[in-house]
Design an enzyme around this catalytic site. Structure first.
Site, PDB file in Angstrom:
ATOM      1  CE1 TYR A  10      -4.508  -0.916   0.197  1.00 19.03           C
ATOM      2  CE2 TYR A  10      -3.332  -2.929   0.749  1.00 19.03           C
ATOM      3  CZ  TYR A  10      -4.486  -2.284   0.332  1.00 19.03           C
ATOM      4  OH  TYR A  10      -5.610  -3.010   0.032  1.00 19.03           O
ATOM      5  CE  LYS A 201       3.272   5.858  10.141  1.00 16.66           C
ATOM      6  NZ  LYS A 201       2.418   6.488   9.158  1.00 16.66           N
ATOM      7  CG  ASN A 205      -0.526   6.393  12.649  1.00 21.46           C
ATOM      8  OD1 ASN A 205      -1.004   7.408  12.159  1.00 21.46           O
ATOM      9  ND2 ASN A 205      -0.041   5.418  11.902  1.00 21.46           N
ATOM     10  CB  CYS A 255      -1.780   2.906  10.246  1.00 29.27           C
ATOM     11  SG  CYS A 255      -1.485   2.505   8.532  1.00 29.27           S
ATOM     12  CG  PHE A 316      -9.799   0.420   7.868  1.00 28.39           C
ATOM     13  CD1 PHE A 316      -9.435   1.585   8.532  1.00 28.39           C
ATOM     14  CD2 PHE A 316      -9.183   0.124   6.661  1.00 28.39           C
ATOM     15  CE1 PHE A 316      -8.476   2.437   7.998  1.00 28.39           C
ATOM     16  CE2 PHE A 316      -8.229   0.968   6.122  1.00 28.39           C
ATOM     17  CZ  PHE A 316      -7.881   2.143   6.796  1.00 28.39           C
ATOM     18  CE  LYS A 317      -9.464   5.888   5.554  1.00 24.71           C
ATOM     19  NZ  LYS A 317      -8.536   6.953   5.895  1.00 24.71           N
TER      20      LYS A 317
END
Ligand code: SAJ
Length: 401
Positions: A10, A201, A205, A255, A316-317
């Protein structure tokens, strides 16, 4: 300039495509022969708007070639998954395997970059491994960590326009990595060291996870207090310094539901809010499933028959077809297991077919169902007129009632 991307998933594939588009010769490597074959045919194996056209262009122009083995290049990028193991310990074995694969190809002056989300200290560990196995390269190659922060669905734009954080093992490495990324990134490239870049990072998240947990916690409180959580958040957000996110049926994806564990695993004593946020967001999915099960039992007691249920959304969204780590999928599975042969209609308008779930049309399912459970706020669901004869469990704010 030739760059070798280890991992065509991805993030790796879109980054390789954009870099190729900006004139860098790319060899994209993946252990999955199907991915390699599709990529070389100009077929995108992931869903990302606008990306397939770009892939076709760079393959046609010979700027990007995929392979199952790496080739000699000037720069190497590790863009492989970093999942977690059963105990929520991060698994960096893919980063290590990808590094070992390029190890024999490295030569003086090369750039080695990790992009994969990684626990703090990973770049340093890889550096030690490289210099142990290729001691003649010690301090003769450039090593850096540079995480991505693109939002699935908007990758073509964000890969070029987002700011990025670049942390080298020394100043020269940071310079070298900045030189590479500035070929296609128009956002600002912020300098730091490897550890800070790795932690940055994870922080981004985790911060979002904590904020969503706050909204989810409010939704549990409001359910008990009989307050409309959507109205409440909307009103609270009228304050100039308050910006609460939206509650949902949990947090999914590969993530936000994963990365905070990379902090909690290494800093268990200190990461109290981060680990509680994970618990709240996981619990929210469990709570939603229980709500559905209770509504089914209540219906059966009142109507002396089993209800027809529509489970609206699996992704998931909203507005994507990605079902990885999706709380909606977990809730649907749990409801199916407990339902005792009730009629369950499963809806995911962004997916045509699924090997586990038999998918139904969203309008038909809505019309047929006695109980409608909104799990994902897909735009198309918002066109369904509210029917107060049905029992509607709206976990994602379709109607904000
Ligand atoms: N969600 C809520 N309420 C909200 C916002 C999101 O419940 O108000 C849920 C979503 O439904 C979903 C989950 O959170 O289940 C995650 O969705 P998302 O849109 O917040 O994030 P991702 O996973 O698609 O992408 C995130 C982004 N990170 C941040 O926004 C800090 C993206 O920029 C990162 O590049 C990406 O993770 C990544 O690859 O790390």
């Amino acid at each position: 300039m030739k760059a070798c991307f280890m991992g065509l998933g991805y993030i790796g594939l879109p980054t390789a495509i954009i870099a190729a588009k900006y004139g860098i010769e790319i060899i994209g490597v993946d252990i999955n022969p199907k991915v390699v074959e599709m990529t070389n045919q100009g077929k995108l194996h992931i869903i990302e708007p606008g990306m397939e056209e770009l892939l076709q262009e760079v393959v046609r122009n010979g700027q990007l070639k995929a392979s199952i083995v790496p080739e000699v290049a000037d720069a190497y990028f590790m863009v492989v998954p970093t999942p977690f193991k059963g105990n929520h310990e991060p698994d960096t074995s893919y980063v290590e395997a990808a590094t070992r694969a390029v190890l024999p190809l490295l030569k003086e002056g090369d750039l080695y970059v990790i992009e994969s989300t990684s626990p703090v200290g990973t770049t340093d560990r890889m550096k030690k491994m490289i210099f142990e196995l290729r001691p003649e390269l010690t301090d003769k190659i450039y090593i850096a960590y540079c995480p991505e922060r693109v939002l699935p669905g908007n990758v073509v734009y964000e890969l070029v326009h987002n700011d990025r954080v670049i942390g080298g093992m020394n100043e020269d490495s940071t310079d070298k990595a900045i030189e590479f990324y500035s070929q296609f990134v128009q956002g600002t490239l912020h300098r730091t060291n490897c550890k800070t870049a790795e932690m940055c990072k994870l922080t981004e998240n985790s911060s979002r996870d904590v904020q969503i947990a706050f909204a989810n916690e409010l939704s549990l409180i409001c359910d008990k207090a009989n307050i409309n959580v959507w109205e409440l958040i909307n009103l609270a957000n009228k304050h100039p310094r308050v910006n609460i996110l939206q509650p949902g049926c949990g947090v999914g994806g590969h993530c936000i539901a994963v990365d905070p564990y990379f902090i909690t695993a290494d800093f268990p004593m200190e990461s109290k809010i981060i680990s509680t946020a994970r618990e709240i967001n996981n619990y929210k999915a469990f709570w939603c499933a229980e709500k559905v099960e209770n509504a089914m039992l209540k219906f059966e007691l009142e109507h002396h028959r089993k209800p027809t249920i529509a489970m609206m959304g699996l992704a998931f969204k909203p507005d994507i077809d990605d079902l990885r780590e999706a709380p909606a999928k977990y809730i649907t599975t749990k409801v199916m297991q407990s339902c005792n042969n009730a009629d369950i209609l499963i809806v995911e308008p962004n997916v045509e077919e699924h090997n586990v779930f038999k998918l139904a049309d969203y309008k038909e399912a809505y019309t047929k169902a006695d109980i409608v459970v909104f799990l994902v706020a897909h735009t198309v669901f918002k066109s369904l007129a509210y029917d107060d004869k049905k029992i509607i469990l709206d976990f994602c704010g379709i109607y904000k009632k």
